[in-house]
Every structure is written in structure tokens, then in C-alpha cells.
Design an enzyme around this catalytic site. Sequence first.
Site, PDB file in Angstrom:
ATOM      1  N   CYS A   1       1.529  -1.167  -7.239  1.00  0.00           N
ATOM      2  CA  CYS A   1       2.536  -2.097  -6.748  1.00  0.00           C
ATOM      3  C   CYS A   1       1.979  -2.396  -5.372  1.00  0.00           C
ATOM      4  O   CYS A   1       1.717  -1.538  -4.440  1.00  0.00           O
ATOM      5  CB  CYS A   1       3.776  -1.232  -6.654  1.00  0.00           C
ATOM      6  SG  CYS A   1       4.950  -2.170  -5.576  1.00  0.00           S
TER       7      CYS A   1
ATOM      8  N   CYS B   1       4.485  -0.786  -2.466  1.00  0.00           N
ATOM      9  CA  CYS B   1       4.750   0.517  -2.014  1.00  0.00           C
ATOM     10  C   CYS B   1       3.650   1.296  -2.527  1.00  0.00           C
ATOM     11  O   CYS B   1       3.520   2.531  -2.295  1.00  0.00           O
ATOM     12  CB  CYS B   1       5.941   1.037  -2.879  1.00  0.00           C
ATOM     13  SG  CYS B   1       5.945   1.254  -4.523  1.00  0.00           S
TER      14      CYS B   1
ATOM     15  N   CYS C   1       8.238  -2.439 -10.692  1.00  0.00           N
ATOM     16  CA  CYS C   1       7.829  -0.869  -9.852  1.00  0.00           C
ATOM     17  C   CYS C   1       9.132  -0.095 -10.245  1.00  0.00           C
ATOM     18  O   CYS C   1      10.232  -0.369  -9.605  1.00  0.00           O
ATOM     19  CB  CYS C   1       7.553  -1.219  -8.517  1.00  0.00           C
ATOM     20  SG  CYS C   1       7.132   0.540  -7.674  1.00  0.00           S
TER      21      CYS C   1
ATOM     22  N   CYS D   1      10.084   1.203  -6.186  1.00  0.00           N
ATOM     23  CA  CYS D   1      10.864   0.406  -5.177  1.00  0.00           C
ATOM     24  C   CYS D   1      11.591  -0.682  -5.536  1.00  0.00           C
ATOM     25  O   CYS D   1      12.146  -1.388  -4.758  1.00  0.00           O
ATOM     26  CB  CYS D   1       9.611   0.037  -4.092  1.00  0.00           C
ATOM     27  SG  CYS D   1       8.504  -1.234  -4.820  1.00  0.00           S
TER      28      CYS D   1
ATOM     29  N   ASP E   1     -23.990  -9.390  -6.495  1.00  0.00           N
ATOM     30  CA  ASP E   1     -24.005  -7.962  -7.000  1.00  0.00           C
ATOM     31  C   ASP E   1     -23.656  -8.182  -8.512  1.00  0.00           C
ATOM     32  O   ASP E   1     -22.736  -8.749  -8.859  1.00  0.00           O
ATOM     33  CB  ASP E   1     -22.777  -7.336  -6.538  1.00  0.00           C
ATOM     34  CG  ASP E   1     -22.297  -5.924  -6.873  1.00  0.00           C
ATOM     35  OD1 ASP E   1     -23.096  -5.490  -7.635  1.00  0.00           O
ATOM     36  OD2 ASP E   1     -21.395  -5.545  -6.387  1.00  0.00           O
TER      37      ASP E   1
END
Length: 450
Positions: free
Chosen positions: A208, A211, A230, A233, A358
Site C-alpha cells: 500500500c 501505509c 488496503c 488503512c 542493466d
Amino acid sequence: MAFSAKASLATAIGRSSYWFLHTFLKGGSSLPGQIANRIDPQVLRTLGQNYDVIVVTGTNGKTLTTSLIVKVLKKKYKEVLTNPTGSNMLQGITTAFLAQPKRGHGRGIAVLEVDEANVAPVAAQLKPKAFVLTNIFRDQMDRYGEFYTTYQKILDGVTRDPEAMVIANGDAPIFSSRKLPNPVTYYGFELTANGDHKAPPNTDGVLCPVCQHILHYHAQTYANLGNYFCPHCGFKRPALTHQITEVTQMTPQSSDFMIDDQPCHIDIGGMYNIYNALAAFAVGRAFGVTPTEISQAFAYDEKVFGRQEVIQLGKKKLTLILVKNPVGLNQVLSMIETAKQPFGFAMLLNANYADGIDTSWIWDGNFEELVASQKAASYLVGGERYKDIGLRLTVAGVPEKALVSKPALDDVISTLKRSQQDQLYVLATYTAMLQLRKKLSDGGYIKAGF
């Protein structure tokens, strides 16, 4: 705002260089803009003063979304300025304006694909009317870092003008994680939403953004996109203004779906491309194009170079697809696995600045699923880092005797022409895609340029 002497000089020399490059050297998508910006670093401000600008940005889907938006807006506007080559940094965008004749009276409209790190400098000069946000995933981490860093680069441009509208993918948790001063419209998928499950642990953005607890989903489309919430929260997906209400059919070559109950068809496969069409639909509605007109615009079959571009290679049909990060790669692999007939598979891997230096992202690709599907009848690797992708496919289970390595692109083309399969899928990073297209152009298989 009149042209200053410096801006006039920069524009004149930039347009002259554009004419020369496209007349005698088969193109140049960034050099004219680079020259003009050296003379006047603020020349874009002057060039774009009579345009309403729509910025399209995000990790995946910028080029096709931009192309679809242009098609949609042409239902209302006679001319739409854009940067069709995918040259999406400041110099490339400047070139797009240099390529246009000087405007007379009245305002024009411009739809611009913009690199995430270039949103702020572009917005500083053009003062966009709208920002379209597609998604954010890990991509070219040598340039961007983690995707929260990428989002901040975008916000640095978006929040410069609180009056600019934001048209964002509501299924991407990051886009609703911070309160913006701008008016925001969200689009997404509204499919069956009665589940409660989590994304796989290695998914980008599995936490999340408010939170840092693990996100749950009522329904997912792919990666971290979906109807999220979530339980800790209360953070959840925002209300959607425009939504996919049904996906009726998907093949590697086409997609049929409903947006706000309007039937739509695009001649390109993949769930991720339905998102691109949905973004274009949302922009069209915001600018007064009707749903029927948008559907008609989608039906016009014109491939964007390197994005499921179909090329006739003798008797073979070669589909060229750009890949650059794990999420996009896995969506492409899932798409081609839906093919009904066996096909030849090839991947060309480079690691230049425009690709991302990369190459470790290939290890997050679901090549094992491709091998297990047994849809690929042959495997070929090429490009500057052919050994890296060759090793990855070997680890995925491709037998050594079934894997052909061809570092040189001339050899790649001749090998593909001899393939026993009529359908060929060639996945390539950005510079490898450009190099292959140049070879195919030199061989007369496609037209030069873009």
C-alpha cells in the site's frame, strides 16, 4: 508572445537542419531539436505558444496511447501535432514542433509522448492542458531508480500547473496515493470484483503506498493493476469515470471490448493495449469526441512501428514487438501464448542507454511459461547481449540444440527467412528494434523511416 531574435534564429536553423536530414539522410528525430535548444534553451516555449498540449507519460504504452489519442482527436480537429517516432525527450519534442509549418491564427492541439524524466522540463515550457498517466513499473533503473522516484519526476511536471487536468489509470495504486491540486479523472477495468486476494510477492508496488501494508485485490488484470484495497488503512481504488465493462475476445492480433458499454475493436492484441485504448477513450471524451466516433477511430488499422508491427518477410509474417521491462515482457509473452498455431520465437537484446544498461530484468520474464506452453516451435537470440538472453532461455528450459544464436542482424534476418514456421514473433529492446528495422528497410521489406 512574439518570437525573440534568439528563438527566431534557433527555429530557422532547427527547421533547416530538419529539412536537410529528412531530404538527404532519411530522417533525424532529435538532432534538429538538439541544435535549436543549444541556440535557445527556451525555444520550445515559443514554438508551442499557440498549442493546447496533451502530455502522455508512464512506463509502458506511451507510444501506442499517443497514436490512439491522435486518431481519436482527428475526429474533431483537422490537424494534431505529435511526435510519432517515439523520440520523447526534450530535443525530440522540440523537433516535432520544428517539423510543423508556422501556425497562423487560432490555436492548434498537440499530443506528445514524453519520457517520465522529461515531464517537468517539457511542462515548464509548454504549460500542458492535460496529462495522461498510463502506469509506472520498474524500468531502466539506472536512469529512474525505483518507481516511486519515477512518479515524483512526473509530479514535478504535473503540479506546476494546478489547472491542468490529469487523466490517470485508476487501476494503478500509485496514481491515487497522493492528493493533487489538479482535477483528476480515472479510468480502469470494472469486471467481476468479489474476490479478496493478493498479488504475487515479486510484483511491483505490492505494498500500500499509504501505509506500506500488503495490498489486497477484489480483481486484478495484470501486475499490480486492478481493483485494489488496503484492509489496514482503508486506501482503495478511486471511482472510475471511464471503464472497461467487458472483454469479449482477445487474440495475438486483435482485441474486442466494451468501454462504458460502447463496443470497441483494435487490431492489436494484449490486455495492456486495451488499457492504452481506454486511456485514449478517456481523453477523447474529455475533449468532446463522442463514444461512437472514438470506436470508429480505433477501427482504423495502422500499426505503430515496433509495437506489434507486422512485416512480410518473404512468405513469413514477422510481428515485431518492443520489450523493455519485466511487466511489459510478461504481457507480451502471455499474448503470444494465445496463438493457435506454433510460431517461431526470437528475442534481440541490447543494453544501450535508450534500452537501459542493466539487463537483469530478463530474469523476471516468464519464459518458463512460454516453454511449458509448447507454442514456440523454434528459438533464436540475437543483439549485442545475445549471450545473456541465450542463457536466460536455457535456464527456462529451452534445449541447447533448439536454441540458435545469431549476434549479427543480417544473420538473424536470413535465419528467420528459413524458419519452418510462417508466423514469427520477434521481441526486441529499443535500439535492437531500430537496428532491425534499418536492416529490413535496407532490404526493401519496409519503408525507410517511421
